[in-house]
Design a protein around this motif. Sequence first.
Motif, mmCIF file in Angstrom:
data_model
loop_
_atom_site.group_PDB
_atom_site.id
_atom_site.type_symbol
_atom_site.label_atom_id
_atom_site.label_comp_id
_atom_site.label_asym_id
_atom_site.label_seq_id
_atom_site.Cartn_x
_atom_site.Cartn_y
_atom_site.Cartn_z
ATOM 1 N N GLU A 164 4.280 -5.099 -1.985
ATOM 2 C CA GLU A 164 3.304 -4.182 -1.385
ATOM 3 C C GLU A 164 3.722 -3.795 0.031
ATOM 4 O OE1 GLU A 164 -0.804 -5.536 -3.697
ATOM 5 O OE2 GLU A 164 -0.316 -6.403 -1.744
ATOM 6 N N CYS A 168 4.515 0.084 1.283
ATOM 7 C CA CYS A 168 3.782 0.646 2.420
ATOM 8 C C CYS A 168 4.732 1.036 3.553
ATOM 9 C CB CYS A 168 2.741 -0.352 2.919
ATOM 10 S SG CYS A 168 1.328 -0.539 1.804
ATOM 11 N N LYS A 230 -0.567 -4.107 5.597
ATOM 12 C CA LYS A 230 0.726 -4.498 5.038
ATOM 13 C C LYS A 230 1.856 -4.286 6.040
ATOM 14 C CE LYS A 230 -0.958 -5.940 1.272
ATOM 15 N NZ LYS A 230 -0.958 -7.401 1.000
#
Length: 342
Positions: A164, A168, A230
């Motif tokens: 993730e 991002c 993130k």
Amino acid sequence: MIDKVIKGKLRSTTGVFFGSGQSNEYKDSIFFRDSQNNIIIPGSSIAGVLRAYIARISPYITEDSCVQLVEGQKDEFCNCKVCQMFGSINTRPDQESMPSKVWVYHATPITRCKAFLRDGITIDRESESSFRESKAKFNFEVIPKNTIFDLHIELEKGLNKEQEILLCSALSEWEKGRCFLGGLHSRGLGNFVLEDLNIYELDISDSNKLLKVLNRNSVLIRKNEFLQEKLKEGLKIINEKHQIIQKGTYHSFFQFDFNINFDSGVIVNNFKNNVRYSYDFFPITENGEFIIPGSSLRGVLRSHAEKIAKTIVNENCENLEDFLRICPACNPGGVSEKIPLT
């Protein structure tokens, strides 16, 4: 099952070229279109650019590197964190491969989108004119800058924290305008900026909402703070690990923004409009605006760079043979590729 949905708008800041591999009587390279003849950006192209960027920054966050970054191992099976996101490469029957967890849809234009023809030509480095003998002229379709495309990405459940963060990070780069899609980048084409980015989470917290999802009437909860969270986690990991990154993994680059002021008139000729309007010369326009193609600027820069390089080399050469040995510059499109510049 789909866990998150990413939506945004890709706005072109330059002209854009996506070749379809097709041509016709009037066009050497036609822009990519769907079965209804609508201009689109293939989802596979967007996913490929995402994957390539994430693969280069992955060693900063994860413990492994994709074999595509390791010299001599590019044909080997790989199931690294990146391949677990976008699908395993070099799959083999005796290896357990992973399908992609990132679904990238075709990007369709949400503004008026008309393709324009641009001409390309190979320049003789000696005479600084076109190669008439080799007929090195060609054309290709481009769409103009400020064309906006709809971006839609879906993420399957199962991406871990590191994956993730990688995704991002890539989206954050695109928001800053460091997104290049399509072909002919060296001609100044293919630059995009990601705008209006929104990240949603699929809500299946109760049976009624789950039923809506199964009936393709998804319940989405906006999670825009997800991106910043993130990114912060990614920076923390890098600072804590202080790991030595494999040389050449992530390539930095320079970007120059400048204005050009002309002391006299200037024209970049558009041959098609010459014929249409019966002029000897007619400037290139797209969407009613005058443009200077990146290929024209690149050609001037290259020509001057070659002259400077040859001048510097010439000072350290005793004769012509010595010069050609040290500075074997090519002459693209010439009658004989083996004859170097003098």
